[in-house]
Write an enzyme that holds these catalytic residues in place. Structure first.
Site, PDB file in Angstrom:
ATOM      1  N   ARG A 108       0.799  -1.223   0.000  1.00  0.00           N
ATOM      2  CA  ARG A 108       0.000   0.000   0.000  1.00  0.00           C
ATOM      3  C   ARG A 108       0.832   1.274   0.000  1.00  0.00           C
ATOM      4  NH1 ARG A 108      -2.643  -0.588   5.922  1.00  0.00           N
ATOM      5  NH2 ARG A 108      -4.287   0.692   4.976  1.00  0.00           N
ATOM      6  N   GLU A 232     -15.464 -11.895  25.274  1.00  0.00           N
ATOM      7  CA  GLU A 232     -16.106 -11.648  26.569  1.00  0.00           C
ATOM      8  C   GLU A 232     -17.258 -10.656  26.461  1.00  0.00           C
ATOM      9  OE1 GLU A 232     -13.476 -10.603  29.719  1.00  0.00           O
ATOM     10  OE2 GLU A 232     -11.977 -12.098  29.171  1.00  0.00           O
ATOM     11  N   ASP A 261     -14.574  -3.869  13.331  1.00  0.00           N
ATOM     12  CA  ASP A 261     -15.329  -2.946  12.480  1.00  0.00           C
ATOM     13  C   ASP A 261     -16.823  -3.265  12.562  1.00  0.00           C
ATOM     14  OD1 ASP A 261     -12.874  -1.893  11.644  1.00  0.00           O
ATOM     15  OD2 ASP A 261     -12.743  -3.301   9.971  1.00  0.00           O
TER      16      ASP A 261
END
Length: 325
Positions: A108, A232, A261
């Protein structure tokens, strides 16, 4: 200016996922997908029925076309996406694993998205949205994208829009840990809602105690802190309430990338639709659970109907378990 519920910005990359487990250099077959935290969230919001926009730059290449075509198919507004004819769309390679996090190798550097600069900012790309969701990834890509991120956040706050911030730390993209912590926190404290993972919050605040982490941000003006704690569940705290929401059990963990996300999508969408904080965080946990049970970063994100059914099924099982004790 298209009226939007939420807008986000960042880099999207074509992703080649290994078809079988093993070291990346030994893999000969890959499946093409797409990746990018902000793109993931835009898709997640759109699938839930929100009007979502994504702002970025892509190269004038087939990878850039792949990104735009997928987002259009997902009903994400991409009218603000610019095409850079001098720099390419980034890509990445991702390993396949049976447990744990996969190996990811990025290509990238010098990408079109990393060239976003303040000169590319257009108010019409943002001010039509009532909410901005952003992450700590764009500020890490280059000095130009850092300035761009700061400008977007400043303009949206000046316009009275709400802002959510997911640190989404990428230490390898920063020149030093100190620079990462200072820059990310300087952005986070300007947001209304901050959603760090427990481990990254430890890096940013020096504590892994949820109460102390939340105090760090609340004392600097943040309205709500929601801390992701993996399987959790999640802890949340504002000036008026505090609590913990248990996670949803996953039948099988296939791929953990994209779960954070997805959590942001569920939580932020819930808050934007006026749900109480606890119910919004419950949505976040639900989408995170669905995400890890699917291959790919965003493929497991649900529609609104599927999300509601998944949550209701979980609640029914929980009530039955409690009643049988």
């Amino acid at each position: 200016m298209v009226p939007l519920d939420v807008v986000t910005f960042g880099e999207a990359m074509v992703m080649f996922v290994a078809d079988h487990p093993g070291e990346l250099q030994q893999v000969s077959r890959f499946t093409r997908r797409l990746a990018g935290a902000e793109m993931n969230t835009a898709i997640g919001f759109a699938r839930l029925g929100l009007k979502a926009g994504w702002v970025s730059k892509v190269g004038a290449d087939i990878f850039g076309l792949c990104v735009k075509e997928l987002l259009e198919a997902e009903r994400v507004h991409i009218g603000a996406v610019q095409t850079d004819r001098r720099h390419p769309t980034g890509f990445q390679l991702k390993s396949k694993v049976s447990e744990g996090d996969p190996e990811v190798q990025y290509f990238r550097k010098g990408s079109a998205a990393s060239r976003l600069s303040p000169g590319d900012f257009r108010e019409d790309d943002y001010l039509g949205a009532r909410h901005l969701h952003m992450t700590g990834i764009p500020p890490a890509l280059s000095p130009e994208t850092r300035e761009y991120s700061q400008l977007v956040l400043k303009r949206m706050k000046q316009a009275g829009r709400t802002v959510s911030f997911d640190p989404n730390l990428r230490p390898s993209l920063w020149s030093s840990r100190g620079e990462m912590v200072r820059t990310v926190n300087s952005l986070a404290v300007q947001a209304d809602w901050v959603l760090p993972g427990l481990e990254e919050a430890g890096l940013l605040t020096g504590s892994t105690d949820p109460h102390r982490i939340s105090e760090f941000y609340l004392s600097q003006g943040v309205r709500l802190v929601v801390i992701k704690m993996g399987a959790e569940g999640a802890y949340y705290r504002s000036e008026t309430e505090e609590g913990f929401v248990p996670g949803f059990p996953a039948a099988e963990v296939v791929d953990t990338v994209g779960a954070g996300d997805g959590f942001a999508v569920g939580t932020v969408s819930g808050l934007l639709t006026g749900l109480p904080v606890r119910q919004a965080v419950l949505r976040g946990n639900a989408i995170g659970s669905l995400a890890v049970q699917s291959s790919g970063d965003y493929e497991g994100y649900p529609t609104a109907d599927r999300l509601e059914a998944y949550i209701q099924s979980y609640l029914n099982r929980s009530e039955a378990t409690y009643a049988n004790r």
